[in-house]
Design an enzyme around this catalytic site. Structure first.
Site, short mmCIF file in Angstrom:
data_model
loop_
_atom_site.label_atom_id
_atom_site.label_comp_id
_atom_site.label_asym_id
_atom_site.label_seq_id
_atom_site.Cartn_x
_atom_site.Cartn_y
_atom_site.Cartn_z
N GLU A 33 10.03 1.95 10.37
CA GLU A 33 11.04 2.96 10.04
C GLU A 33 10.36 4.30 10.24
OE1 GLU A 33 14.14 2.88 9.28
OE2 GLU A 33 14.27 0.70 9.10
N LYS A 88 0.88 -1.17 0.00
CA LYS A 88 0.00 0.00 0.00
C LYS A 88 0.92 1.22 0.00
CE LYS A 88 -1.65 3.12 2.01
NZ LYS A 88 -1.49 4.56 1.63
N CYS A 128 13.94 11.32 6.21
CA CYS A 128 13.87 10.95 7.62
C CYS A 128 15.24 10.99 8.29
CB CYS A 128 13.22 9.59 7.78
SG CYS A 128 13.85 8.35 6.66
N GLU A 171 10.37 16.49 14.43
CA GLU A 171 10.69 16.33 13.01
C GLU A 171 9.83 17.28 12.20
OE1 GLU A 171 9.59 12.62 10.88
OE2 GLU A 171 11.68 12.64 10.25
P1 NAP Z 1 2.01 8.79 7.40
O1 NAP Z 1 0.60 9.17 7.55
O2 NAP Z 1 2.67 8.07 8.49
O3 NAP Z 1 2.11 7.94 6.03
C1 NAP Z 1 2.93 6.81 5.79
C2 NAP Z 1 2.12 5.70 5.14
O4 NAP Z 1 1.17 5.17 6.09
C3 NAP Z 1 1.26 6.16 3.96
O5 NAP Z 1 1.17 5.12 3.01
C4 NAP Z 1 -0.06 6.42 4.62
O6 NAP Z 1 -1.14 6.48 3.74
C5 NAP Z 1 -0.15 5.26 5.57
N1 NAP Z 1 -1.09 5.43 6.68
C6 NAP Z 1 -1.59 6.58 7.20
N2 NAP Z 1 -2.43 6.33 8.21
C7 NAP Z 1 -2.48 4.99 8.36
C8 NAP Z 1 -3.17 4.11 9.23
N3 NAP Z 1 -3.97 4.58 10.19
N4 NAP Z 1 -2.98 2.79 9.09
C9 NAP Z 1 -2.16 2.31 8.16
N5 NAP Z 1 -1.48 3.08 7.28
C10 NAP Z 1 -1.63 4.41 7.38
O7 NAP Z 1 2.88 10.05 7.06
P2 NAP Z 1 2.41 11.37 6.29
O8 NAP Z 1 1.05 11.79 6.75
O9 NAP Z 1 2.57 11.12 4.85
O10 NAP Z 1 3.49 12.42 6.80
C11 NAP Z 1 3.36 13.02 8.09
C12 NAP Z 1 4.69 13.16 8.76
O11 NAP Z 1 5.29 11.88 8.94
C13 NAP Z 1 5.74 13.94 7.99
O12 NAP Z 1 5.61 15.30 8.15
C14 NAP Z 1 7.02 13.39 8.56
O13 NAP Z 1 7.35 14.04 9.76
C15 NAP Z 1 6.69 11.96 8.85
N6 NAP Z 1 7.16 11.07 7.77
C16 NAP Z 1 8.27 10.33 7.97
C17 NAP Z 1 8.73 9.51 6.97
C18 NAP Z 1 9.94 8.67 7.14
O14 NAP Z 1 10.58 8.29 6.16
N7 NAP Z 1 10.31 8.29 8.34
C19 NAP Z 1 8.08 9.44 5.74
C20 NAP Z 1 6.92 10.21 5.57
C21 NAP Z 1 6.49 11.00 6.59
P3 NAP Z 1 -1.53 7.94 3.15
O15 NAP Z 1 -0.51 8.24 2.16
O16 NAP Z 1 -2.87 7.74 2.55
O17 NAP Z 1 -1.55 8.90 4.30
#
Ligand code: NAP
Ligand code: MG
Length: 472
Positions: free
Chosen positions: A245, A170, A279, A379
């Site tokens: 991660e 996903k 990250c 972050e």
């Molecule tokens: P996120 O919501 O954690 O998204 C990561 C993945 O998880 C996406 O595929 C997302 O789908 C999915 N997801 C979201 N809610 C979920 C749930 N309840 N159950 C299962 N899967 C779920 O991150 P984001 O909203 O894109 O970014 C928010 C913040 O996270 C950023 O500002 C950053 O600080 C951090 N981040 C960190 C990394 C890293 O590499 N460590 C990468 C991205 C973001 P959707 O795309 O539909 O939301």
């Protein structure tokens, strides 16, 4: 851009069960560039069934044959190199040169590394009077983010396939197009039907469904700490494996005597690349009090070279952030930094001049940042660097280790042994010494709240294996 109006399940593109769609936007101008289906519970369940059915056959496939398929997958990605770069630039907004050099090249290299590891890995070993088999854990549910969209897919799927696992992916809703390209490459590489399956969709629906499906043996997640925490809790309750991660707030520690000009320049580049959406970015620069003012001046001069522009233009070094929500989040942190009393050396919360339209953020550098400030703790995931002052080595260690995260970091010193000794005291999973290069075979992953588990190389492969011991 071209998009499939379907899910890649059991070796073919199938219509989604429901009518929901995701509009994919170009963050440089906000235009809708494609539409893909938003999968739901039914699509996830179908994909997991396909992965379960394919598992026994793929697990029993000799490692040499799995290696050959991964080699073919690498070649199929290589053949799409330009298309991959253009797609990531369109849906993420990263400058085209960076998309070629990193977003396309790194996954190709990682895929090649797993073709080799699948062939060489000791899946059987003798331990005293036991024969130990390293067997695949089963069906993997992979949930990936948008910031390095193809890299994060390959960093999970390639080792899973090398181990003999089957996968349901996903991908992030912001970057589904490169995930579809990946599925095409899988198909072309001749992987058996059901070994890899793709369900595009939103996290709270498709991601959530995948995280709690009975037929999934391991959930591998990359993304925010908030979502990672929920996934770990659900997996723990089901006694299911999981790997996380998560975020980082990595320290770039410049020790007295280091080449300050180089350390600051590389440090600024590290934070500004990919618009700070990395990250492992070194978002806290730690400088000794004696060199602090000079470092701030050098950082101001370095960041001036990052002029936001259209990611499709050849000379652009920094594009927009991924979406409007991320822009609001990042500019909110910049305002918070100002409010908390940090000094803006460059940038600020307003849109960069001439870029009021897309999701642009000014490359920002803060001086006078103290360790307890929000911008030194959380972050931000945008082009924002905080420069902190330390008085002595003990102070530097304390500040560097003083966040909940521990993903990466850097140490600069004229004496490599001194840098290594300092790095050994950091609570973090990776440290680059004097600008050491990224190594796609080195284990990558976090200490503390930066995550659980390791990706890449042999350590990454080990995550997808479980042991069985036979005694004689
Ligand atoms: P996120 O919501 O954690 O998204 C990561 C993945 O998880 C996406 O595929 C997302 O789908 C999915 N997801 C979201 N809610 C979920 C749930 N309840 N159950 C299962 N899967 C779920 O991150 P984001 O909203 O894109 O970014 C928010 C913040 O996270 C950023 O500002 C950053 O600080 C951090 N981040 C960190 C990394 C890293 O590499 N460590 C990468 C991205 C973001 P959707 O795309 O539909 O939301
Ligand atoms: Mg999200």
């Amino acid at each position: 851009m071209q998009a499939h109006d379907g899910m890649y399940i059991d070796g073919e593109w199938r219509p989604a069960a429901g009518p929901e769609k995701i509009e994919v936007r170009n963050p440089a101008d906000g235009t809708v560039i494609a539409t893909v289906p938003a999968g739901g519970e039914q699509d996830v369940a179908a994909a997991v069934r396909a992965a379960r059915a394919a598992f026994p056959g793929w697990a029993a496939t000799p490692p040499a044959e799995r290696a050959a398929r991964l080699g073919a997958l690498r070649d199929a990605l290589e053949a799409r190199r330009d298309e991959i770069a253009e797609t990531v630039t369109a849906e993420l907004g990263s400058p085209l040169a960076f998309s070629h050099a990193v977003h396309a090249s790194v996954p190709i290299a990682v895929c090649a590394s797993y073709a080799k590891l699948a062939a060489d890995y000791p899946f059987e070993e003798e331990v005293g009077n036991s024969r130990v088999f390293h067997e695949p854990v089963g069906v993997v549910g992979a949930i990936t983010p948008w910031n390095y969209p193809l890299h994060q897919i390959v960093a999970k799927v390639a080792p899973a396939l090398a181990a003999g696992c089957t996968v349901v992916l996903k991908p992030a809703e912001d970057t589904p197009l490169v995930a579809q390209l990946f599925a095409e490459a899988v198909h072309e590489a001749g992987l058996p039907a059901g070994v890899f399956n793709l369900v595009t969709g939103v996290g709270t629906v498709a991601g959530q469904a995948l995280a709690v499906q009975d037929g999934v043996d391991l959930v591998s997640f990359t993304g925010s700490t908030a979502v990672g925490r929920q996934i770990g809790a659900a997996a723990g309750a089901a006694v299911k494996r999981f790997a996380l991660e998560l975020g980082g707030k990595s320290a770039n520690v410049i020790l007295p005597g280091a080449n300050l000009t180089k350390a600051v320049k590389v440090g600024v580049a590290n934070v500004m690349s990919n618009s700070g959406q990395t990250c492992s970015a070194w978002t806290r620069m730690l400088v000794h009090a004696d060199h602090y003012d000079e470092a701030v001046q050098l950082a101001a001069a370095s960041v001036a070279k990052y002029v936001p522009g259209d990611p499709k233009d050849e000379g652009t070094r920094i594009g927009p952030v991924v979406n409007a929500k991320q822009r609001e989040r990042v500019t909110g942190y910049i305002s918070q930094g100002v409010k908390d009393g940090a000094t803006l050396v460059a940038g600020g919360p307003d849109a960069p001049e001439g870029h009021e339209q897309g999701c642009y953020v000014q490359p920002t550098v803060f001086a006078g940042v103290t360790p307890e400030m929000t911008i030194a703790q959380e972050e931000i995931f945008g082009p924002v660097l905080s420069i902190l002052k330390y008085e002595d080595v003990e102070d530097a260690v304390r500040i560097a280790n003083g966040t909940v995260y521990g993903l990466a970091g850097a140490v600069w010193s004229e004496d490599e042994e001194e840098a290594v000794a300092f790095a050994r005291r950091l609570d973090t999973g990776q440290v680059d010494i004097n600008g050491g290069r990224f190594n796609p075979l080195a284990p990558f992953g976090g200490y503390k709240q930066s995550g659980i588990g390791r990706e890449l190389g042999r350590h990454g492969l080990g995550e997808y294996l479980q042991t069985k011991s036979l005694q004689f």
